[in-house]
Design a protein around this motif. Sequence first.
Motif, short mmCIF file in Angstrom:
data_model
loop_
_atom_site.label_atom_id
_atom_site.label_comp_id
_atom_site.label_asym_id
_atom_site.label_seq_id
_atom_site.Cartn_x
_atom_site.Cartn_y
_atom_site.Cartn_z
N VAL A 1 6.33 5.07 -102.95
CA VAL A 1 7.00 4.95 -101.65
C VAL A 1 6.07 5.42 -100.53
O VAL A 1 5.94 4.77 -99.49
CB VAL A 1 8.31 5.77 -101.63
CG1 VAL A 1 8.91 5.79 -100.23
CG2 VAL A 1 9.30 5.18 -102.63
N PHE A 2 5.41 6.55 -100.76
CA PHE A 2 4.50 7.10 -99.75
C PHE A 2 3.34 6.14 -99.49
O PHE A 2 2.95 5.91 -98.34
CB PHE A 2 3.98 8.45 -100.20
CG PHE A 2 3.02 9.09 -99.24
CD1 PHE A 2 3.44 9.47 -97.97
CD2 PHE A 2 1.69 9.31 -99.59
CE1 PHE A 2 2.56 10.06 -97.06
CE2 PHE A 2 0.82 9.90 -98.69
CZ PHE A 2 1.25 10.27 -97.43
N ALA A 3 2.79 5.57 -100.57
CA ALA A 3 1.71 4.60 -100.42
C ALA A 3 2.16 3.40 -99.61
O ALA A 3 1.43 2.88 -98.76
CB ALA A 3 1.20 4.16 -101.79
N GLY A 4 3.41 2.95 -99.86
CA GLY A 4 3.94 1.83 -99.10
C GLY A 4 4.07 2.14 -97.62
O GLY A 4 3.80 1.29 -96.76
N LEU A 5 4.48 3.37 -97.31
CA LEU A 5 4.60 3.77 -95.91
C LEU A 5 3.25 3.79 -95.20
O LEU A 5 3.11 3.31 -94.07
CB LEU A 5 5.26 5.15 -95.82
CG LEU A 5 6.74 5.23 -96.22
CD1 LEU A 5 7.21 6.68 -96.22
CD2 LEU A 5 7.59 4.40 -95.27
N VAL A 6 2.24 4.35 -95.88
CA VAL A 6 0.90 4.40 -95.30
C VAL A 6 0.35 2.98 -95.13
O VAL A 6 -0.24 2.65 -94.10
CB VAL A 6 -0.05 5.24 -96.17
CG1 VAL A 6 -1.47 5.19 -95.61
CG2 VAL A 6 0.43 6.68 -96.26
N GLU A 7 0.58 2.14 -96.13
CA GLU A 7 0.11 0.76 -96.07
C GLU A 7 0.79 0.01 -94.93
O GLU A 7 0.14 -0.75 -94.19
CB GLU A 7 0.41 0.05 -97.40
CG GLU A 7 -0.22 -1.32 -97.53
CD GLU A 7 -1.72 -1.27 -97.75
OE1 GLU A 7 -2.44 -2.00 -97.04
OE2 GLU A 7 -2.16 -0.51 -98.63
N GLY A 8 2.11 0.22 -94.77
CA GLY A 8 2.83 -0.44 -93.69
C GLY A 8 2.34 0.00 -92.32
O GLY A 8 2.18 -0.82 -91.41
N LEU A 9 2.07 1.30 -92.18
CA LEU A 9 1.56 1.81 -90.91
C LEU A 9 0.17 1.26 -90.64
O LEU A 9 -0.17 0.93 -89.49
CB LEU A 9 1.53 3.34 -90.95
CG LEU A 9 1.12 4.08 -89.67
CD1 LEU A 9 2.02 3.68 -88.51
CD2 LEU A 9 1.16 5.59 -89.89
#
Length: 267
Positions: free
Chosen positions: A11-19
């Motif tokens: 989930v955290f990786a997805g957030l960083v990727e989205g940002l």
Amino acid sequence: MSTSLSAFMSVFAGLVEGLAELLEPLFQASAAAAAIVLFTAFVRLLVHPLSRAAARGQRERAKLQPQIAELRKKYKKNPEKLQKAVMELHAKEKVSPLSGCLPSLFQLPAFFLLYHLFSNSTIGGEANEMLAHKLFAAPLGGRWADALGEGGAFGAQGLVYLGLFAVVAVVATFNYRRTKRQMAASAMSATPVVPEKSGERQQVPGMGAVLKFMPLMSFMTLFTVAVVPLAAALYVVTSTTWSAVERAVLYRDMPGAGGAAMAAAAG
């Protein structure tokens, strides 16, 4: 890595990727690095109320110095009673001697999140795509040793680290001079003492060495930046720079009281 931690990291990786995707039009290939800087700023904004509370606590502790000086005079031959009396005074005035440590402690989870995210080749059972991102030529999952092996200190990757080292050195020098100046103003009023001899005030044995070492702690960030993944190093550099500016503002009217708090905080 446990299943729950792995899911959280996904989930955290997805957030960083989205940002990073949102920032890509501005920062191109370094968008993930910009996302980490923005994430760090967000964390520091969340922690800022604790930093303000720590500054208020430092002011309250500074106001207690005259009373603590009287306690030292009263119990100068009994260090145990002195320590107990000082703790009781802090409790009575509702002043925590550890409040200055809270901002640093609350930042540790964010640092370790980035450290783990860019230290694992797989996240949630899949290849960690975050490792493909770079800050200019240097991979965010790489370390300084890797950069040295890919062209030396002045290679494309090595120059990225030299830039970070330069920023850390400037911030550390600023912190060193400010902390040394503040601690020189407050050392004698804030340092426990042993019984006087020949009418002279003496510091607890070893305390002088501690006071000399504390201003140098800012330079330990150089070692951290050199050994952790670049993404975590970027977090440390950003957070350390933020801390230097924040403390300069919060402790600007405390010529002697802020030295210990500045030395105790990591960024």
